[in-house]
Design a protein around this motif. Structure first.
Motif, PDB file in Angstrom:
ATOM      1  N   VAL A  93     -92.102  64.379  33.686  1.00  0.00           N
ATOM      2  CA  VAL A  93     -90.828  64.784  34.312  1.00  0.00           C
ATOM      3  C   VAL A  93     -89.692  63.908  33.777  1.00  0.00           C
ATOM      4  O   VAL A  93     -89.932  62.838  33.209  1.00  0.00           O
ATOM      5  CB  VAL A  93     -90.850  64.653  35.853  1.00  0.00           C
ATOM      6  N   ASN A  94     -88.474  64.373  34.013  1.00  0.00           N
ATOM      7  CA  ASN A  94     -87.308  63.579  33.616  1.00  0.00           C
ATOM      8  C   ASN A  94     -86.095  64.065  34.413  1.00  0.00           C
ATOM      9  O   ASN A  94     -86.116  65.161  34.974  1.00  0.00           O
ATOM     10  CB  ASN A  94     -87.038  63.758  32.108  1.00  0.00           C
ATOM     11  N   TRP A  95     -85.082  63.234  34.504  1.00  0.00           N
ATOM     12  CA  TRP A  95     -83.784  63.651  35.036  1.00  0.00           C
ATOM     13  C   TRP A  95     -82.736  62.665  34.562  1.00  0.00           C
ATOM     14  O   TRP A  95     -83.074  61.561  34.108  1.00  0.00           O
ATOM     15  CB  TRP A  95     -83.786  63.757  36.569  1.00  0.00           C
ATOM     16  N   GLU A 148     -86.256  67.812  35.675  1.00  0.00           N
ATOM     17  CA  GLU A 148     -86.864  68.646  34.613  1.00  0.00           C
ATOM     18  C   GLU A 148     -88.364  68.368  34.608  1.00  0.00           C
ATOM     19  O   GLU A 148     -88.781  67.220  34.732  1.00  0.00           O
ATOM     20  CB  GLU A 148     -86.310  68.254  33.241  1.00  0.00           C
ATOM     21  N   GLY A 149     -89.151  69.422  34.414  1.00  0.00           N
ATOM     22  CA  GLY A 149     -90.610  69.251  34.374  1.00  0.00           C
ATOM     23  C   GLY A 149     -91.229  69.751  35.666  1.00  0.00           C
ATOM     24  O   GLY A 149     -90.536  70.209  36.572  1.00  0.00           O
ATOM     25  N   THR A 194     -84.535  74.980  43.016  1.00  0.00           N
ATOM     26  CA  THR A 194     -85.169  74.078  42.036  1.00  0.00           C
ATOM     27  C   THR A 194     -85.195  72.641  42.587  1.00  0.00           C
ATOM     28  O   THR A 194     -84.418  72.291  43.476  1.00  0.00           O
ATOM     29  CB  THR A 194     -84.404  74.097  40.693  1.00  0.00           C
TER      30      THR A 194
END
Ligand code: GLY
Length: 419
Positions: A403-405, A346-347, A371
């Motif tokens: 960002v993140n995951w 994400e991000g 993605t």
């Protein structure tokens, strides 16, 4: 000048970025590179170890210079093959690469050079291991002799654990032939420093002193990793620096000369500063990862020009910006045991500011949606620059926040020793 970078991790992304910012460089290519660097380098599909395909590419594209990032192709003699074909290469010969590819070779080299290092014994069987452990005190350091992709060094708290690890490496061959011989080494307490020496095999220029953080978790606990973050430059006392130059760096370079090794590249000396003085933990024959990420942006000058001169056997004088830099590694869930791949990120992985950016180490594109997903252990590196280390760290950590995951792992105490 056209330059090809060999390798595919975040260190190679840092090299690509440094070359892109070099006025002497007109084209940057990567073999094979990674999806995160395609806007900065022309990436050519291939295997890092496929020397004949690489040679063809270098000839076809009339490459002026090849910069080899990782140790494996150096250990297989890629630099020698390219040099024999008349190509300028930044990277040492196969003989010199044994300093990293064989821990036993490196220990014998240190003994010859009179460089301080921990006492050690070589074992090839479990029974030898058992009797040898009796000569050492816990914790026991076991090192596979060969290249083991960062999995070759294990610190064992007890004899039972050391024998279990020894069984896995010597009998079950979990590291393949890299574990045919095992070093048992006396454990040393202290702190580690990464000395990166630019050398043409005769003299050396020190790069800004860096510090890596090898354990997975804050406060230096958890399993060893390839490196969870780094900072540079590190300040040490003049007397310690002089001692390390005199006892470790000069004798190492002199030993390279004495053995007639062709060494044009980076000699990375991992030093442990102990209560009884500095000792060499290991030699690496390439830039550190993540040390490269913090050291490369500090040059006041043109890396393309520096690499080309060293590849030709010259040693340029280096000058450094009055800046500090920090790198925070963002790792995948379950790294280092078995990093989870394919997790959506994400991000914005291309987010950057004037003083921070991402380098890609283990990212990929989802084959259906395109993605970004995780595709390796050390997925992204958040790099920050600043006029001081706290500022550089602040920039690196705010970059990391973008960002993140699921399961993202990062240390929150990078640079703690310096702060
Ligand atoms: N940062 C440790 C290494 O590159 O080996």
């Amino acid at each position: 000048m056209k330059v090809l970078v060999v390798g595919q991790g975040a260190r190679e992304h840092a090299l690509v970025r440094a070359l892109r910012l070099s006025p002497s460089v007109t084209e940057v290519h990567a073999w094979p590179g990674n999806p995160g660097m395609v806007s900065e380098a022309l990436c050519h599909p291939g295997e890092v170890g496929d020397s004949s395909a690489l040679m063809k590419l270098v000839k076809k594209t009339s490459m002026d210079l090849v910069v080899i990032g990782p140790e494996q192709p150096l250990a297989f003699g890629l630099a020698d093959d390219l040099r024999s074909a008349g190509v300028a290469v930044f990277g040492p010969s196969r003989q010199a690469a044994q300093l990293e590819a064989s821990k036993i070779f490196a220990k014998e080299f240190m003994t010859e050079a009179g460089v301080p290092t921990s006492a050690y014994q070589v074992v090839t069987s479990l029974s030898e291991l058992k009797s040898t452990l009796a000569e050492f005190s816990p914790p026991f350091v076991l090192k596979a002799d060969g290249l083991a992709a960062g999995k070759g060094v294990v610190i064992c708290a007890s004899e039972t654990e050391a024998l279990e690890v020894g069984k896995q490496i010597l009998q079950d061959k979990t590291l393949g032939s890299a574990g045919d011989r095992l070093l048992v080494e006396q454990h040393q307490r202290g702190y580690e420093l990464s000395f990166l020496c630019l050398t043409e095999g005769q003299g050396h220029q020190l790069l800004p002193l860096a510090q890596d953080h090898k354990r997975l978790k804050d406060s230096d606990v958890g399993p060893n990793t390839g490196g969870m973050g780094a900072v540079a430059p590190i300040a040490i006392s003049e007397s310690l620096m002089a001692e390390i130059q005199e006892k470790i760096i000069y004798p190492s370079i002199r030993q390279i000369q004495a053995m007639g090794m062709l060494y044009r590249g980076i000699l990375y000396i991992g030093v442990m500063v102990t209560e009884t003085g500095p000792m060499v933990l290991e030699y690496n024959v390439r830039f550190g990862d993540p040390e490269a990420q913090v050291v490369l942006p500090l040059l006041e000058g043109d890396w393309g020009d520096v690499f080309f001169k060293v590849a030709r056997g010259d040693l340029p004088q280096l000058q450094w910006k009055p800046l500090a830099s920090a790198c925070v590694v963002l790792a995948a869930e379950n790294y280092p045991q078995g990093p989870v791949q394919g997790t959506p990120i994400e991000g914005d992985v291309s987010f950057q500011t004037a003083s921070s950016y991402f380098l890609h180490g283990g990212t990929g594109r989802d084959s259906q949606t395109g993605t970004w997903v995780t595709k390796g252990g050390r997925v992204l590196n958040a790099v920050g620059l600043g006029s001081s280390l706290p500022e550089a760290l602040q920039h690196a950590y705010s970059q990391a926040e973008s960002v993140n995951w699921k399961g993202l792992q990062k240390r929150m105490d990078i640079g703690h020793r310096q702060l």
